[in-house]
Design a protein around this motif. Structure first.
Motif, PDB file in Angstrom:
ATOM      1  N   ILE A 119       1.313  -1.060   0.014  1.00 52.42           N
ATOM      2  CA  ILE A 119       0.003  -0.120  -0.066  1.00 52.42           C
ATOM      3  C   ILE A 119       0.507   1.385  -0.030  1.00 52.42           C
ATOM      4  O   ILE A 119       1.655   1.365   0.889  1.00 52.42           O
ATOM      5  N   LYS A 120       0.730   2.001  -0.821  1.00 53.16           N
ATOM      6  CA  LYS A 120       1.479   3.235  -1.358  1.00 53.16           C
ATOM      7  C   LYS A 120       1.421   4.049  -0.337  1.00 53.16           C
ATOM      8  O   LYS A 120       2.113   4.582   0.679  1.00 53.16           O
ATOM      9  N   ALA A 121      -0.125   4.419  -0.197  1.00 54.16           N
ATOM     10  CA  ALA A 121      -0.799   5.464   0.657  1.00 54.16           C
ATOM     11  C   ALA A 121      -2.282   5.393   1.149  1.00 54.16           C
ATOM     12  O   ALA A 121      -2.692   4.403   0.035  1.00 54.16           O
ATOM     13  N   VAL A 122      -2.837   6.022   1.421  1.00 54.99           N
ATOM     14  CA  VAL A 122      -4.552   6.108   2.594  1.00 54.99           C
ATOM     15  C   VAL A 122      -4.978   7.367   1.730  1.00 54.99           C
ATOM     16  O   VAL A 122      -3.657   8.164   2.046  1.00 54.99           O
ATOM     17  N   ASP A 143      -3.712   4.026  -2.029  1.00 54.32           N
ATOM     18  CA  ASP A 143      -3.604   4.073  -3.334  1.00 54.32           C
ATOM     19  C   ASP A 143      -2.144   2.568  -3.452  1.00 54.32           C
ATOM     20  O   ASP A 143      -1.351   2.516  -2.621  1.00 54.32           O
TER      21      ASP A 143
END
Lengths: 144, 486
Positions: A119-122, A143
């Motif tokens: 997971i790159k980011a929320v 993302d």
């Protein structure tokens, strides 16, 4: 009661999470995030037993969504930098301005297990934290 | 998920579709989507077109909120979106218009091999590359750097890697912005971003990131192919990666700042992920300075990945990469914001061009192109899915006029990862790929299924649109032989 479900998003990945109260919603969301990252693996055999504790504090938020993003983002950051897989959280304060919590869990061991989904980011996209008849629910798009 | 676009797209011609600004109050310009009847069907399946309309809210946006034919649902911006804002007119920069994976991009290198010469070594190569190139998931790369070195990477980009012996000067000439965008300020990058980036130099990453061995299976422009030294059956290598954790954190940090800017600068956008600030504001400048650092990190990273690839080939073939002709054709960014000059309504303007899942495609003669490519135009690299094709294109004058010198960036997803996992059988898929002589190695079966060809649009359809609309010209097409997935 199911704690979360995957929702379809073409490029990325979304989850809908449920909780009886805000605290449970936040903890279930964190559990769901780690399940997305690591899959349904039993940590005992795959991760070092070493426990890690971290005290979290976020304040001056303007909404519960901001606090929620800060919480999830912080856990993601702790995972990628320290390897902490949150298993326990003692939340002392949680409102639309701040969260205060002790979190702990095992440390990820890259030699014995691989990450399933990075997971790159929320993201803030379509982010919702809502009160429902049965408690609370949140929708989050990661993302990946 | 059912699309929520209420408006019927207006057909301009076979390749162009308009969302009139009357669709939503607050849109400052029309939306313009490059597509055709076939690809348009996918567009109604999700919320991507709605996002094109949302981007049209950005202060200072000029001409159109654009979308390329590989458009799909992103967060905030659609993936495949292009938006330019007029800096002098209070135009904004939006971290969501670049994305978390800042300077995610692709590079293409050629070799002197013909497909038949290496066909029996593909499996060996794929397995060797898989073990030599760390995916970086939970495991750091082999290229370890100190904090001081990391700051140098953020300033110098690919040139840092070349200074370390990971390549040659020619590689820099064949990289967008020579592998380092000016105006990067390492002090604008947070400690958290440094922390996330420090173990990931020289790692591929996961998801749709890949390294692929290919063979050219079709030539479209023989003159340009001759000029680039490309022929039918020739083996090429494509590398797709980005700025890893450092870039994700830079985006995350700045998004938080920009959310506060919405009320500070009285900006109205329909999605918080479109948070933005004027380019000429302290927050705007701070983001751009940090974004450029992440972009440079990504260029250094792809340079390192290419170096590791050359080393693996040297070992397997017991030769030097120079003798094997492993020269870089070009490297493009497809998630970036750039300050560029373009002509808008007859006047030259300084714009902030966001390309979110879109590629710069400058025309022949553009002063920013290296001398070697001044006559042919900027090479554009379009990766497809692992079962179909990839393309090499060049930029055109039409792109300069219509799309701020931009084109598509890939195939574009049509099926969500979870839908792919539900409906695609891993064993069957691997057999199908084997039947096509494609060797795939990934860290998990899940990745292979999530990245299955049927989860993507057919890149041939996507490229047909950009070529048909004249915003790029086809040079040649490649087919995959071996694929390494993070």
């Amino acid at each position: 009661m199911k704690t979360y479900e995957i929702i379809d998003h073409t490029a990325d990945l979304g989850i809908k999470v449920y909780g009886r109260d805000l605290e449970e919603l936040f903890i279930n969301s964190a559990d769901a995030m780690f399940e997305v990252i690591l899959g349904k693996q039993k940590p005992g055999a795959l991760f070092e037993k070493k426990e890690f504790k971290k005290f979290l504090l976020h304040k001056n938020a303007q909404s519960i969504e901001d606090v929620f993003i800060a919480w999830m983002g912080e856990l993601l950051y702790l995972f990628y930098t320290e390897g902490l897989i949150m298993k326990k959280a003692d939340i002392q304060r949680l409102d639309s301005e701040a969260i205060l919590a002790d979190v702990s869990g095992p440390i990820f061991n890259p030699e014995s297990y691989q990450i399933k989904t990075e997971i790159k980011a929320v993201t803030y996209h379509e982010l919702e934290v809502q009160k429902t008849d049965k408690g609370y629910q949140a929708q989050i798009i990661f993302d990946i | 998920m059912v699309g929520s676009l209420q408006v019927k797209l207006e057909k301009i011609d076979n390749w162009r579709w308009r969302i009139p600004r009357s669709y939503k109050p607050g849109m400052r310009v029309d939306g313009l989507i490059y597509s055709d009847e076939k690809l348009l069907k996918d567009l109604y399946q999700d919320k991507a077109a709605e996002q094109v309309a949302n981007v049209a809210f950005l202060p200072g946006i000029v001409q159109y909120s654009l979308a390329m034919p590989d458009i799909h649902w992103g967060y905030g911006f659609p993936i495949g979106g292009v938006a330019a804002t007029d800096i002098e007119a209070g135009g904004v920069v939006s971290p969501g218009g670049v994305g978390f994976d800042i300077n995610c991009g692709v590079r293409l290198l050629k070799t002197e091999f013909q497909q038949e010469e290496i066909q029996d070594k593909i499996k060996q190569l794929v397995y060797a590359l898989f073990s030599d190139i760390p995916s970086g998931l939970g495991v750091g790369g082999d290229i370890k750097v100190s904090r001081k070195q990391e700051e140098k990477i953020l300033l110098k980009g690919a040139a840092w890697a070349v200074e370390q012996g990971y390549g040659i000067r020619e590689d820099l000439e064949c990289t967008e912005d020579n592998g380092a965008i000016a105006g990067a300020d390492p002090n604008s990058v947070s400690e958290r971003a440094y922390e996330r980036g420090k173990t990931q130099s020289g790692t591929l990453g996961s998801g749709n990131h890949f390294l692929e061995i290919q063979a050219i299976d079709q030539l479209y422009d023989r003159q340009i192919c001759d000029f680039l030294g490309l022929r039918l059956g020739q083996v090429t290598i494509m590398i797709h990666s980005g700025s890893r954790g450092l870039g994700y954190q830079v985006c995350d940090d700045n998004l938080k700042t920009m959310l506060r800017c919405l009320s500070k600068y009285n900006i109205n956008v329909p999605d918080r992920q479109l948070a933005c600030a004027p380019v000429n504001s302290s927050e705007g400048r701070q983001y751009l300075a940090a974004m450029r650092c992440a972009a440079n990190y990504a260029w250094a990273n792809r340079q390192c990945l290419m170096h590791l690839t050359r080393k693996t080939f040297e070992r397997i073939f017991n030769s030097s990469w120079q003798k094997m002709g492993m020269h870089l054709i070009y490297d493009v960014a497809h998630n970036i914001a750039k300050i560029e000059k373009h002509t808008v309504e007859g006047k030259e303007k300084k714009l902030c061009v966001h390309r979110k899942g879109a590629t710069r495609a400058f025309a022949p003669g553009d002063p920013s192109l290296p001398d070697r490519y001044k006559n042919i135009g900027q090479p554009v690299i379009i990766p497809g899915d692992m079962g179909r094709n990839s393309y090499l294109l060049v930029g055109t004058q039409k792109a300069m006029q219509e799309t701020f010198g931009s084109t598509c960036h890939g195939a574009g997803r049509v099926k969500s990862r979870s839908a792919a996992l539900r409906t695609i059988d891993a064993n069957k898929l691997i057999k199908e790929l084997e039947a096509k002589n494609i060797v795939v190695k990934a860290s998990g079966r899940g990745t292979i299924v999530e990245e299955a060809p049927e989860a993507y649009k057919d890149v041939n359809d996507v490229v047909k649109v950009v070529a048909g609309a004249g915003i790029s010209k086809r040079v040649c097409r490649m087919k995959p032989l071996g694929v390494i997935k993070g």
